[in-house]
Write an enzyme that holds these catalytic residues in place. Structure first.
Site, PDB file in Angstrom:
ATOM      1  N   LEU A  90     -88.062   5.304  71.896  1.00 20.29           N
ATOM      2  CA  LEU A  90     -86.088   5.544  72.113  1.00 20.29           C
ATOM      3  C   LEU A  90     -85.871   5.637  72.951  1.00 20.29           C
ATOM      4  O   LEU A  90     -84.439   5.070  73.089  1.00 20.29           O
ATOM      5  CB  LEU A  90     -86.091   7.931  71.230  1.00 20.29           C
ATOM      6  CG  LEU A  90     -85.002   8.516  71.338  1.00 20.29           C
ATOM      7  CD1 LEU A  90     -84.238   7.930  70.018  1.00 20.29           C
ATOM      8  CD2 LEU A  90     -85.167   9.877  71.539  1.00 20.29           C
TER       9      LEU A  90
ATOM     10  N   ARG B  64     -75.441  -2.783  71.480  1.00 22.66           N
ATOM     11  CA  ARG B  64     -75.024  -2.762  70.693  1.00 22.66           C
ATOM     12  C   ARG B  64     -74.592  -2.369  70.228  1.00 22.66           C
ATOM     13  O   ARG B  64     -73.720  -3.260  69.089  1.00 22.66           O
ATOM     14  CB  ARG B  64     -76.417  -3.848  70.482  1.00 22.66           C
ATOM     15  CG  ARG B  64     -77.345  -4.850  70.950  1.00 22.66           C
ATOM     16  CD  ARG B  64     -77.011  -6.102  71.397  1.00 22.66           C
ATOM     17  NE  ARG B  64     -77.741  -7.115  72.211  1.00 22.66           N
ATOM     18  CZ  ARG B  64     -77.253  -7.733  72.665  1.00 22.66           C
ATOM     19  NH1 ARG B  64     -75.981  -8.884  72.312  1.00 22.66           N
ATOM     20  NH2 ARG B  64     -78.366  -8.252  73.214  1.00 22.66           N
TER      21      ARG B  64
ATOM     22  N   HIS C  10     -83.617  -7.770  73.732  1.00 22.06           N
ATOM     23  CA  HIS C  10     -84.403  -6.901  74.794  1.00 22.06           C
ATOM     24  C   HIS C  10     -85.718  -6.255  74.115  1.00 22.06           C
ATOM     25  O   HIS C  10     -86.536  -6.610  73.527  1.00 22.06           O
ATOM     26  CB  HIS C  10     -84.375  -5.355  73.157  1.00 22.06           C
ATOM     27  CG  HIS C  10     -82.308  -5.713  73.538  1.00 22.06           C
ATOM     28  ND1 HIS C  10     -81.682  -4.953  74.869  1.00 22.06           N
ATOM     29  CD2 HIS C  10     -81.285  -6.400  73.031  1.00 22.06           C
ATOM     30  CE1 HIS C  10     -80.614  -4.827  74.012  1.00 22.06           C
ATOM     31  NE2 HIS C  10     -80.216  -5.859  73.203  1.00 22.06           N
TER      32      HIS C  10
ATOM     33  N   ARG D 135     -88.777 -26.834  59.613  1.00 23.65           N
ATOM     34  CA  ARG D 135     -88.366 -25.799  59.601  1.00 23.65           C
ATOM     35  C   ARG D 135     -86.535 -26.123  60.452  1.00 23.65           C
ATOM     36  O   ARG D 135     -86.087 -25.018  60.829  1.00 23.65           O
ATOM     37  CB  ARG D 135     -88.838 -24.319  59.978  1.00 23.65           C
ATOM     38  CG  ARG D 135     -89.767 -25.249  61.459  1.00 23.65           C
ATOM     39  CD  ARG D 135     -90.789 -23.556  61.490  1.00 23.65           C
ATOM     40  NE  ARG D 135     -91.199 -23.690  62.703  1.00 23.65           N
ATOM     41  CZ  ARG D 135     -91.829 -22.799  63.361  1.00 23.65           C
ATOM     42  NH1 ARG D 135     -92.167 -21.159  63.551  1.00 23.65           N
ATOM     43  NH2 ARG D 135     -93.023 -23.029  64.781  1.00 23.65           N
TER      44      ARG D 135
ATOM     45  N   TYR E  40     -91.130 -12.907  60.535  1.00 20.96           N
ATOM     46  CA  TYR E  40     -91.995 -14.064  59.269  1.00 20.96           C
ATOM     47  C   TYR E  40     -91.954 -15.066  60.188  1.00 20.96           C
ATOM     48  O   TYR E  40     -91.948 -15.754  60.665  1.00 20.96           O
ATOM     49  CB  TYR E  40     -90.971 -14.010  58.482  1.00 20.96           C
ATOM     50  CG  TYR E  40     -90.834 -14.288  57.257  1.00 20.96           C
ATOM     51  CD1 TYR E  40     -91.534 -13.588  55.839  1.00 20.96           C
ATOM     52  CD2 TYR E  40     -90.701 -15.675  57.292  1.00 20.96           C
ATOM     53  CE1 TYR E  40     -91.395 -13.866  55.088  1.00 20.96           C
ATOM     54  CE2 TYR E  40     -90.627 -16.694  55.869  1.00 20.96           C
ATOM     55  CZ  TYR E  40     -91.518 -15.534  54.590  1.00 20.96           C
ATOM     56  OH  TYR E  40     -91.598 -16.534  53.300  1.00 20.96           O
TER      57      TYR E  40
END
Length: 302
Positions: A213, A223, A113, A196, A121
């Site tokens: 919105l 979803r 989306h 990672r 992060y």
């Protein structure tokens, strides 16, 4: 749910020191500000900031449409009209910023989306926590035999136990190796941005996600749907509860005209008209494929 002590202290401090403002506030949203809503085993959603309310939607619509709104008797009627006729821009006047902690594989679905602002992060800069999503036994399912991207029956007994043991063991082993590679105890230590790559997709990440919105409701329509994957649907369900308190009139219209509505093709509408006239319509004479026919039957039964 896993909040760090620093995050808990930040939430407590923010909630203990409210600020006066001249801007519009939503009483329903104020109770959600900064509070973390638990999702899955270690995840959460919390509202960091927001802008606008139901009145802001109407204000924007009346600027746009002017005299065209005079026939609408109240704000909720106008909002329902806008939702019903797919007038989306007034809903874009409201925005929300969320802090979300979620498994990486859920984040990969979520990021599709693209009409939002995201800051995740950084695992190049920081070390990820040893936290993994491990499904509850009732969410360990076999592959669906009718849907290539869905789940079938819940796995039982030894097979379910074996899968859970593999998930837990692989997660722990990958993180052990991650820590060993980045350690500088007696070695230089591998760069975090390289280490990672060994982490599994069920490890948790975090991001700030800001969206208007209109695009949020589009996200929720897909979803929070029963066909969405469980692990992202529970996040959408949590956000639905927040939106219902934030913009109650808009959310009621969304439930009626998006979540509770169906979209039929021209061929489906033709089948429905024939049925209403008393004609017997089967898949063979419907003009629909077998899958379309199943979807059409689901719409009628729902």
């Amino acid at each position: 749910m896993s909040l760090t002590s620093e995050q808990k202290a930040e939430i407590d401090a923010l909630r203990a020191n409210p600020n006066q403002t001249l801007r519009t506030v939503s009483d329903g949203m104020e109770k959600h500000l900064y509070s973390a809503i638990p999702v899955l085993d270690h995840g959460f959603v919390r509202v960091i900031d927001y802008m606008g309310d139901d009145a802001a939607i109407c204000q924007a619509a009346r600027v746009s449409y002017g005299k065209g709104t005079k026939s609408v008797q109240n704000d909720e009627g106008l909002i329902r009209y806008l939702m019903r006729h797919w007038h989306s821009t007034p809903f874009e006047m409201c925005e929300i910023k969320l802090h979300v902690k979620l498994p990486v594989f859920v984040a990969r679905q979520w990021i599709r989306h693209r009409t939002a602002n995201v800051n995740e992060y950084s695992a190049r800069y920081s070390i990820l926590d040893r936290e993994f999503y491990i499904p509850a036994p009732e969410h360990i399912n076999a592959q669906s035999v009718v849907n290539n991207q869905g789940r079938g029956d819940v796995l039982q007994g030894d097979e379910a136990k074996r899968v859970l043991e593999i998930l837990k063991a692989d997660s722990a082993r990958c993180y052990d190796n991650y820590e060993a590679m980045i350690s500088d105890d007696g070695q230089a230590g591998l760069a975090r941005e390289l280490a990672r790559m060994n982490l599994p997709a069920n490890i948790y990440t975090q991001w700030y996600w800001k969206v208007d919105l209109h695009n949020l409701l589009h996200f929720l329509r897909l979803r929070a749907d029963a066909h969405a994957q469980y692990e992202i649907r529970v996040y959408a369900d949590a956000i639905c509860n927040v939106v219902a308190d934030w913009v109650p009139a808009a959310y009621r219209a969304f439930e009626d005209y998006r979540m509770g509505a169906v979209t039929m093709s021209a061929q489906m509408m033709d089948c429905l008209r024939r049925m209403l006239k008393g004609e017997t319509v089967e898949q063979e004479n419907s003009g629909l494929s077998a899958r379309e026919w199943r979807e059409f039957q689901d719409m009628l039964s729902t």
